[in-house]
Design an enzyme around this catalytic site. Sequence first.
Site, PDB file in Angstrom:
ATOM      1  CB  CYS A 219      -1.848   6.891   1.378  1.00  0.00           C
ATOM      2  SG  CYS A 219      -3.338   6.240   2.124  1.00  0.00           S
TER       3      CYS A 219
ATOM      4  CD  GLU B 184      -3.039  -1.171   2.065  1.00  0.00           C
ATOM      5  OE1 GLU B 184      -4.006  -1.875   1.760  1.00  0.00           O
ATOM      6  OE2 GLU B 184      -3.038  -0.416   3.053  1.00  0.00           O
TER       7      GLU B 184
HETATM    8  P1  NAD Z   1       8.678   4.492   4.315  1.00  0.00           P
HETATM    9  O1  NAD Z   1       8.732   3.703   3.069  1.00  0.00           O
HETATM   10  O2  NAD Z   1       9.782   5.449   4.589  1.00  0.00           O
HETATM   11  O3  NAD Z   1       8.667   3.507   5.582  1.00  0.00           O
HETATM   12  C1  NAD Z   1       7.653   2.521   5.764  1.00  0.00           C
HETATM   13  C2  NAD Z   1       8.186   1.408   6.638  1.00  0.00           C
HETATM   14  O4  NAD Z   1       9.210   0.703   5.947  1.00  0.00           O
HETATM   15  C3  NAD Z   1       8.805   1.879   7.953  1.00  0.00           C
HETATM   16  O5  NAD Z   1       8.400   1.021   8.980  1.00  0.00           O
HETATM   17  C4  NAD Z   1      10.297   1.758   7.686  1.00  0.00           C
HETATM   18  O6  NAD Z   1      11.075   1.565   8.834  1.00  0.00           O
HETATM   19  C5  NAD Z   1      10.332   0.514   6.792  1.00  0.00           C
HETATM   20  N1  NAD Z   1      11.529   0.363   5.962  1.00  0.00           N
HETATM   21  C6  NAD Z   1      12.359   1.329   5.471  1.00  0.00           C
HETATM   22  N2  NAD Z   1      13.339   0.776   4.718  1.00  0.00           N
HETATM   23  C7  NAD Z   1      13.116  -0.568   4.714  1.00  0.00           C
HETATM   24  C8  NAD Z   1      13.768  -1.690   4.108  1.00  0.00           C
HETATM   25  N3  NAD Z   1      14.862  -1.537   3.356  1.00  0.00           N
HETATM   26  N4  NAD Z   1      13.262  -2.910   4.295  1.00  0.00           N
HETATM   27  C9  NAD Z   1      12.160  -3.089   5.038  1.00  0.00           C
HETATM   28  N5  NAD Z   1      11.492  -2.090   5.660  1.00  0.00           N
HETATM   29  C10 NAD Z   1      11.975  -0.843   5.490  1.00  0.00           C
HETATM   30  O7  NAD Z   1       7.262   5.214   4.341  1.00  0.00           O
HETATM   31  P2  NAD Z   1       6.658   6.217   5.436  1.00  0.00           P
HETATM   32  O8  NAD Z   1       7.370   7.522   5.367  1.00  0.00           O
HETATM   33  O9  NAD Z   1       6.567   5.540   6.765  1.00  0.00           O
HETATM   34  O10 NAD Z   1       5.164   6.392   4.925  1.00  0.00           O
HETATM   35  C11 NAD Z   1       4.768   7.391   4.034  1.00  0.00           C
HETATM   36  C12 NAD Z   1       4.362   6.780   2.716  1.00  0.00           C
HETATM   37  O11 NAD Z   1       3.401   5.770   2.926  1.00  0.00           O
HETATM   38  C13 NAD Z   1       3.701   7.772   1.777  1.00  0.00           C
HETATM   39  O12 NAD Z   1       4.185   7.584   0.475  1.00  0.00           O
HETATM   40  C14 NAD Z   1       2.223   7.376   1.867  1.00  0.00           C
HETATM   41  O13 NAD Z   1       1.474   7.753   0.745  1.00  0.00           O
HETATM   42  C15 NAD Z   1       2.308   5.907   2.035  1.00  0.00           C
HETATM   43  N6  NAD Z   1       1.086   5.355   2.626  1.00  0.00           N
HETATM   44  C16 NAD Z   1       0.249   4.611   1.854  1.00  0.00           C
HETATM   45  C17 NAD Z   1      -0.938   4.112   2.377  1.00  0.00           C
HETATM   46  C18 NAD Z   1      -1.905   3.311   1.543  1.00  0.00           C
HETATM   47  O14 NAD Z   1      -2.824   2.772   2.107  1.00  0.00           O
HETATM   48  N7  NAD Z   1      -1.750   3.236   0.234  1.00  0.00           N
HETATM   49  C19 NAD Z   1      -1.263   4.391   3.710  1.00  0.00           C
HETATM   50  C20 NAD Z   1      -0.400   5.150   4.476  1.00  0.00           C
HETATM   51  C21 NAD Z   1       0.787   5.631   3.921  1.00  0.00           C
END
Ligand code: NAD
Length: 454
Positions: A261, A226
């Site tokens: 999002c 997502e």
């Molecule tokens: P992010 O990708 O920076 O981090 C998300 C998660 O991934 C965190 O827990 C982080 O620690 C982990 N992570 C980071 N690097 C990783 C790796 N190499 N391997 C495994 N895990 C890793 O995203 P964010 O800043 O937390 O969230 C914001 C983004 O999420 C925005 O783009 C937003 O649109 C999206 N989002 C989408 C939805 C949806 O339902 N489509 C909902 C909420 C947020």
Amino acid sequence: MQIINPATEELIQEIGEDSPDVILKKYQQANIAQSAWVAVPLTERIACIERFYALLDEEKDQLAETLTQEVGKPIQQSYNELNGARKRIEYFIKNSAKWLAEEWITEEDATREKIVYEPLGVIANISAWNYPYLVGVNVFVPALIGGNGVLYKPSEYATLTGLHIQRLLYRAGIPQNVFQIIIGKGTAGQALLELPLNGYFFTGSYRTGKYIAEHTASKLVPVQLELGGKDPLYVMDDIESVDSVAEAALEGAVYNNGQSCCAVERIYVQEKVYDRFIEAFVDKAKKMVIGDPLKKTTEIGPLSRKEQIDFLKQQVADAEEKGGTVLLGGNIAGSRGYYFEPTVVVNTNHNMKLMTEESFGPVIGIQKVKDDREAVELMKDTPYGLTAAVYSKNFERAEAVMKQMDTGTVYWNCCDRVSAGLPWSGRKSSGLGATLSYQGIRAFVQPKAYHLRG
Ligand code: NAD
């Protein structure tokens, strides 16, 4: 790992990250515990989630306060998120038994046939910070009800909320090893990718999601993503009230400081109503209350992450360089905390980053369009495919636009909303697979086909 309050820039707490060895141990424990969990009758698994649902309400004041302190969400919106999460849980409580029950396909033939739904095993729930309760319950609630073990990795920006979630699930009766929190930053998430898990359920950015999909591909297990969006909203010239559409569009753009999002990220307005729309929109944006997120009257709190300030400034500067006009905002607000003013940019075009890359802040570009054809062309000009909204009096006209959208969700006269009964899914760079609805119950189980003779 330091947990910083984005409103005050003060340290809330320091907390140790899980090492790869600790994460491996948690996985091994979850693996053993999951085989016992699947043997627990479905009604009892659901009863645990019912108790969790009640506890979220019982402790809502403390939970809302932690969420606001940790991510800067205005307190009223923290309460709203908890209520919204409970609504989703209610959906799973009411509907899971129906969608997880075994299905007889034929009982009369010589070979009787049925489908039984079995859990995937132990799954990773790698989560985002912007709505930790909402995006969390989409995954761990149906996963637990379905009989899975869950390694839950909250975002490093929402760790304290993650710890509350774990504490309440244990109080509700979920066995400790079945649900395990993984504490840490991206490296802790990375450690999960190295383990032989049975599914990866990720909410976060496109960049990390793509990385996870690539690094787990050879495991041949379900991977659901997502991801982000650049969601358009189109205002047709036949709307009844410019004022109320401007109000809805503004709320869609800046709710949760624009860090949703499915936030409205760009607006297209038909010529005839353009000037009136801009006037109403800017007028309302000017009146928004920015301030201490712990105050009930605050509408705009700080951004959750410091680095987002420079990112937004650059988007606005890029738009200005390319001919955009900033009608409101464009700068940091106040002297302390990660505050950014609600920002409205007009005279925009698709050469600007503001109109093409996810902003994730209270910043919006508005563009004038001639007709539905031009609007559709611009709305579709994006690598993302999460949601698209149309405001019009005329359903047929709006429907014609909605049909052309390559998005998982379309809205008519509403925006920035999610329903537990409908699948939540992104297309293209916005994701893979669906949560919520019956599809989001079935996403955490796998079918087994029984051919029975005799
Ligand atoms: P992010 O990708 O920076 O981090 C998300 C998660 O991934 C965190 O827990 C982080 O620690 C982990 N992570 C980071 N690097 C990783 C790796 N190499 N391997 C495994 N895990 C890793 O995203 P964010 O800043 O937390 O969230 C914001 C983004 O999420 C925005 O783009 C937003 O649109 C999206 N989002 C989408 C939805 C949806 O339902 N489509 C909902 C909420 C947020």
